[in-house]
Design a protein around this motif. Sequence first.
Motif, PDB file in Angstrom:
ATOM      1  N   LYS A 163       4.521  42.394 -15.182  1.00  0.00           N
ATOM      2  CA  LYS A 163       3.571  42.661 -14.091  1.00  0.00           C
ATOM      3  C   LYS A 163       3.662  44.139 -13.724  1.00  0.00           C
ATOM      4  CE  LYS A 163       3.210  38.139 -13.095  1.00  0.00           C
ATOM      5  NZ  LYS A 163       2.193  37.319 -13.551  1.00  0.00           N
ATOM      6  N   PHE A 164       2.628  44.627 -13.045  1.00  0.00           N
ATOM      7  CA  PHE A 164       2.694  45.991 -12.527  1.00  0.00           C
ATOM      8  C   PHE A 164       3.284  45.932 -11.125  1.00  0.00           C
ATOM      9  CE2 PHE A 164       1.241  49.714 -10.227  1.00  0.00           C
ATOM     10  CZ  PHE A 164       1.611  50.713 -11.121  1.00  0.00           C
ATOM     11  N   PHE A 165       4.347  46.713 -10.923  1.00  0.00           N
ATOM     12  CA  PHE A 165       5.001  46.772  -9.617  1.00  0.00           C
ATOM     13  C   PHE A 165       4.764  48.152  -9.011  1.00  0.00           C
ATOM     14  CE2 PHE A 165       7.233  43.418 -11.862  1.00  0.00           C
ATOM     15  CZ  PHE A 165       7.290  42.419 -10.901  1.00  0.00           C
ATOM     16  N   LYS A 166       4.038  48.192  -7.885  1.00  0.00           N
ATOM     17  CA  LYS A 166       3.731  49.458  -7.213  1.00  0.00           C
ATOM     18  C   LYS A 166       5.006  50.188  -6.795  1.00  0.00           C
ATOM     19  CE  LYS A 166      -0.671  48.020  -5.202  1.00  0.00           C
ATOM     20  NZ  LYS A 166      -1.391  47.774  -3.944  1.00  0.00           N
ATOM     21  N   LEU A 167       5.995  49.433  -6.331  1.00  0.00           N
ATOM     22  CA  LEU A 167       7.229  50.023  -5.812  1.00  0.00           C
ATOM     23  C   LEU A 167       7.925  50.902  -6.847  1.00  0.00           C
ATOM     24  CD1 LEU A 167       8.769  49.950  -3.148  1.00  0.00           C
ATOM     25  CD2 LEU A 167      10.089  48.032  -4.032  1.00  0.00           C
ATOM     26  N   ILE A 168       7.881  50.500  -8.123  1.00  0.00           N
ATOM     27  CA  ILE A 168       8.521  51.287  -9.183  1.00  0.00           C
ATOM     28  C   ILE A 168       7.489  51.965 -10.094  1.00  0.00           C
ATOM     29  CG2 ILE A 168      10.709  50.040  -9.151  1.00  0.00           C
ATOM     30  CD1 ILE A 168       9.717  48.382 -11.530  1.00  0.00           C
TER      31      ILE A 168
END
Length: 112
Positions: A61-66
């Motif tokens: 998944k795409f994680f905004k935080l990282i």
Amino acid sequence: MKPGDKVICINDRIDPEKSEEIRRDFEIWITKDKEYTIREILDNNGIVTGVLLEEVHNFPKFFKLINRFQEPAFAQWRFRKLNYASQPAEAISEVDELVELEQPEKQQVKVK
């Protein structure tokens, strides 16, 4: 902990306020008291150390935080390393010897 280590899940609880996010990110969740094998350890940009498991594979998944795509990792604090996975051979042989010595005594006991 390192890749290849056997671990046991000690905490599979999901905080109610994070339930929706967890269900969106993880197709497969972990189970308390179940044993797993560490596949990879992720630093996650120093936010929280995560582990990927041999027995569990989730879609990246795409994680905004990282700011990147990656497989969702489980927080390392949810697991405890199992020590028997790295027990030295001499310790195992000592246990075997003790068991062998105890067995003849048990065989001499007569039950009436």
